[in-house]
Motif scaffolding. Sequence first.
Motif, PDB file in Angstrom:
ATOM      1  N   ASP A 176       7.523   1.574 -17.687  1.00  0.00           N
ATOM      2  CA  ASP A 176       6.529   2.191 -16.794  1.00  0.00           C
ATOM      3  C   ASP A 176       5.184   1.483 -16.784  1.00  0.00           C
ATOM      4  OD1 ASP A 176       8.342   4.172 -16.018  1.00  0.00           O
ATOM      5  OD2 ASP A 176       7.770   5.457 -17.692  1.00  0.00           O
ATOM      6  N   SER A 177       5.057   0.315 -17.421  1.00  0.00           N
ATOM      7  CA  SER A 177       3.747  -0.334 -17.476  1.00  0.00           C
ATOM      8  C   SER A 177       3.377  -1.034 -16.178  1.00  0.00           C
ATOM      9  CB  SER A 177       3.708  -1.345 -18.635  1.00  0.00           C
ATOM     10  OG  SER A 177       4.742  -2.298 -18.525  1.00  0.00           O
ATOM     11  N   LEU A 178       4.270  -1.031 -15.197  1.00  0.00           N
ATOM     12  CA  LEU A 178       3.926  -1.604 -13.894  1.00  0.00           C
ATOM     13  C   LEU A 178       2.802  -0.818 -13.230  1.00  0.00           C
ATOM     14  CD1 LEU A 178       4.822  -3.878 -11.948  1.00  0.00           C
ATOM     15  CD2 LEU A 178       6.391  -2.247 -10.900  1.00  0.00           C
ATOM     16  N   GLY A 179       2.788   0.489 -13.430  1.00  0.00           N
ATOM     17  CA  GLY A 179       1.755   1.311 -12.821  1.00  0.00           C
ATOM     18  C   GLY A 179       2.169   1.804 -11.450  1.00  0.00           C
ATOM     19  N   GLY A 180       1.703   2.980 -11.078  1.00  0.00           N
ATOM     20  CA  GLY A 180       2.110   3.592  -9.818  1.00  0.00           C
ATOM     21  C   GLY A 180       1.721   2.789  -8.601  1.00  0.00           C
ATOM     22  N   ALA A 181       0.478   2.301  -8.556  1.00  0.00           N
ATOM     23  CA  ALA A 181       0.010   1.545  -7.396  1.00  0.00           C
ATOM     24  C   ALA A 181       0.766   0.234  -7.260  1.00  0.00           C
ATOM     25  CB  ALA A 181      -1.490   1.280  -7.508  1.00  0.00           C
ATOM     26  N   ALA A 182       0.978  -0.451  -8.386  1.00  0.00           N
ATOM     27  CA  ALA A 182       1.700  -1.721  -8.345  1.00  0.00           C
ATOM     28  C   ALA A 182       3.151  -1.505  -7.945  1.00  0.00           C
ATOM     29  CB  ALA A 182       1.618  -2.424  -9.694  1.00  0.00           C
ATOM     30  N   ALA A 183       3.779  -0.442  -8.460  1.00  0.00           N
ATOM     31  CA  ALA A 183       5.166  -0.147  -8.101  1.00  0.00           C
ATOM     32  C   ALA A 183       5.283   0.124  -6.605  1.00  0.00           C
ATOM     33  CB  ALA A 183       5.681   1.043  -8.899  1.00  0.00           C
ATOM     34  N   ALA A 184       4.318   0.868  -6.047  1.00  0.00           N
ATOM     35  CA  ALA A 184       4.335   1.141  -4.610  1.00  0.00           C
ATOM     36  C   ALA A 184       4.166  -0.147  -3.811  1.00  0.00           C
ATOM     37  CB  ALA A 184       3.233   2.134  -4.255  1.00  0.00           C
ATOM     38  N   GLU A 185       3.290  -1.031  -4.272  1.00  0.00           N
ATOM     39  CA  GLU A 185       3.089  -2.291  -3.567  1.00  0.00           C
ATOM     40  C   GLU A 185       4.339  -3.161  -3.621  1.00  0.00           C
ATOM     41  OE1 GLU A 185       0.194  -6.215  -3.293  1.00  0.00           O
ATOM     42  OE2 GLU A 185      -0.226  -4.683  -4.818  1.00  0.00           O
ATOM     43  N   VAL A 186       5.011  -3.171  -4.776  1.00  0.00           N
ATOM     44  CA  VAL A 186       6.255  -3.946  -4.874  1.00  0.00           C
ATOM     45  C   VAL A 186       7.249  -3.474  -3.817  1.00  0.00           C
ATOM     46  CG1 VAL A 186       8.309  -4.327  -6.296  1.00  0.00           C
ATOM     47  CG2 VAL A 186       6.043  -4.619  -7.279  1.00  0.00           C
ATOM     48  N   GLY A 187       7.374  -2.161  -3.651  1.00  0.00           N
ATOM     49  CA  GLY A 187       8.284  -1.645  -2.636  1.00  0.00           C
ATOM     50  C   GLY A 187       7.918  -2.119  -1.243  1.00  0.00           C
ATOM     51  N   GLU A 188       6.632  -2.107  -0.923  1.00  0.00           N
ATOM     52  CA  GLU A 188       6.175  -2.566   0.396  1.00  0.00           C
ATOM     53  C   GLU A 188       6.453  -4.046   0.593  1.00  0.00           C
ATOM     54  OE1 GLU A 188       2.085  -1.573   0.459  1.00  0.00           O
ATOM     55  OE2 GLU A 188       2.406   0.597   0.428  1.00  0.00           O
ATOM     56  N   ARG A 189       6.139  -4.854  -0.424  1.00  0.00           N
ATOM     57  CA  ARG A 189       6.357  -6.304  -0.311  1.00  0.00           C
ATOM     58  C   ARG A 189       7.852  -6.616  -0.242  1.00  0.00           C
ATOM     59  NH1 ARG A 189       1.390  -7.204   1.413  1.00  0.00           N
ATOM     60  NH2 ARG A 189      -0.205  -6.621  -0.127  1.00  0.00           N
ATOM     61  N   LEU A 190       8.641  -5.850  -0.952  1.00  0.00           N
ATOM     62  CA  LEU A 190      10.073  -6.074  -0.962  1.00  0.00           C
ATOM     63  C   LEU A 190      10.672  -5.896   0.430  1.00  0.00           C
ATOM     64  CD1 LEU A 190      12.640  -6.625  -2.545  1.00  0.00           C
ATOM     65  CD2 LEU A 190      12.700  -4.214  -3.184  1.00  0.00           C
ATOM     66  N   ALA A 191      10.183  -4.886   1.158  1.00  0.00           N
ATOM     67  CA  ALA A 191      10.682  -4.658   2.514  1.00  0.00           C
ATOM     68  C   ALA A 191      10.414  -5.867   3.405  1.00  0.00           C
ATOM     69  CB  ALA A 191      10.029  -3.406   3.102  1.00  0.00           C
ATOM     70  N   VAL A 192       9.263  -6.508   3.243  1.00  0.00           N
ATOM     71  CA  VAL A 192       8.930  -7.708   4.025  1.00  0.00           C
ATOM     72  C   VAL A 192       9.847  -8.857   3.630  1.00  0.00           C
ATOM     73  CG1 VAL A 192       7.133  -9.421   4.511  1.00  0.00           C
ATOM     74  CG2 VAL A 192       6.530  -6.988   4.318  1.00  0.00           C
ATOM     75  N   ILE A 193      10.090  -9.010   2.339  1.00  0.00           N
ATOM     76  CA  ILE A 193      10.888 -10.131   1.843  1.00  0.00           C
ATOM     77  C   ILE A 193      12.319 -10.064   2.358  1.00  0.00           C
ATOM     78  CG2 ILE A 193      11.922 -11.118  -0.245  1.00  0.00           C
ATOM     79  CD1 ILE A 193       9.262 -10.361  -1.677  1.00  0.00           C
ATOM     80  N   VAL A 194      12.960  -8.902   2.261  1.00  0.00           N
ATOM     81  CA  VAL A 194      14.372  -8.831   2.648  1.00  0.00           C
ATOM     82  C   VAL A 194      14.547  -9.020   4.148  1.00  0.00           C
ATOM     83  CG1 VAL A 194      15.049  -7.420   0.682  1.00  0.00           C
ATOM     84  CG2 VAL A 194      14.329  -6.296   2.777  1.00  0.00           C
ATOM     85  N   ARG A 195      13.546  -8.626   4.943  1.00  0.00           N
ATOM     86  CA  ARG A 195      13.644  -8.876   6.384  1.00  0.00           C
ATOM     87  C   ARG A 195      13.624 -10.375   6.674  1.00  0.00           C
ATOM     88  NH1 ARG A 195      10.285  -4.201   7.050  1.00  0.00           N
ATOM     89  NH2 ARG A 195       8.422  -5.501   7.074  1.00  0.00           N
TER      90      ARG A 195
END
Length: 488
Positions: free
Chosen positions: A163-182
């Motif tokens: 859990d050391s990623l942090g809530g804000a960073a985890a949310a950003e990873v999800g957003e960036r991931l959506a861009v990457i897979v597209r």
Amino acid sequence: MSNAVPDTERAWTVGTAPGIFPSIGHPIALLRRPLDFLNSLPARGDLVEIRLGPLRAWMACHPEVAHQVLMDTRTFDKGGPLYNRLRPLMGNGLVTCRQDAHRRQRRLLQPDFRPSRVADHADMMRREAEVACREWRAGGEVDVSAVTLALTTRVMNHVLFSDSLGGAAAAEVGERLAVIVRGLFVRTAVPVDAPFRVPTPANRRYRHAVDRVHTIVDEVVARRRRGGPDGDRDDVLGTLLSAAREGSSGVTEQEVHDQLVTLLLTGAESTALCLASALDLLARHPEAERRLHAEVDAVTADQPRPGPDELPYTRSVVAETLRHRPPGWLFTRITTQETTLAGQRLPRGTTVLYSPYLLHHDPASFPDPERFLPERWLPGATADPRGAMLPFAAGSRKCLGDTFAVAETTLALATIAGRWRLRHLPGYAERLRPAATLGPRSLVMTSEPRVHAPEGTAPPARSLALRATTAARAQDPRTAGDNGVDDA
């Protein structure tokens, strides 16, 4: 000569995919209607030639041909357009590394994903699923795609980083991931680099998303390193840092980074798509939804926090979802030496493809393949006599997290279904557009609170638990195509 598994005595058929555009090949068909294009290929042969620009490639359209590719990893190594595009993103991690590095990497990471370790995470998986649907309201709209990706990203945050990623960073990873897979699928189907060097808005978004994911992971690693050995935790990052300090393991600082990025991206994206697809398909198939609700109600009445093996029908829903919509739908390999496949001589450096989607939708393997039938996977059913079910590949390079992903999806699905029923918005039409992975990417549904069935209308919990005991490994998509080498 190749040491590939010899072809069987059957007479293989070799063909060519129709609709080749001069100098372009088949990328237009792959980009415009990829699933229809794939489904058309088995009629052309067991091994079918396709063209990706000037590149001549071969698609394995028969399960035995696909298994030969997957089981002989030294002749058919990770490579080709897909992995050429993934390596700048994931480096030389477990998914993209060559065969000569794979065994050491897998032995290092395997203990964190063994069944006993997965069981340790079951409560965490259920808890995160409860959090995911806690704020839903009756009649409210739910962005299922966003909710499931946030859920699986939090789960991977716990497993990889405690859990050391942090809530804000985890949310950003999800957003960036959506861009990457597209962006990845277009880069795979178009085998030249020039279009992606142009600073278009889409290319800039893709590069920025990749850079941010790498930066976020590096920041987490740096914080843990500053804590020294005493700061190590019982997570994947702790495993990697401990191995890197030992020196003799061959783990470098770059490998620590590459493995974390690889596991974060693959672990979050694919499982999120499977869970979203399951919720989508259940809403389309009320009888399957009714049976799942009946099982969840009956089992949780006797055992409030059941494990995945105590939920055989729910697991069958997950298995059928993986058949119907495998998140990993298209993969490439490259021959390391001259070999023969389905009677076709292939020179060294040939690109070979296999598609779980194609194999899972071939009526020769799965009758009525477009129907969603979880009953295919219940105990006693013979759903896959040809060994065509390959959602996690097979052989020594079978997905490391297969057991983890099935458990996470099963528990999340049961947790949500025990509380809510999801319905499509009026006028909703399915539009599956594969990217690097396959599944719904903008699925919005309405939520209805569950009204539990009256006592006596659901199957007895004890009988369900008994069936689960016998079903634990039967018709299990985690073991389909496995070679039995747990730590290969």
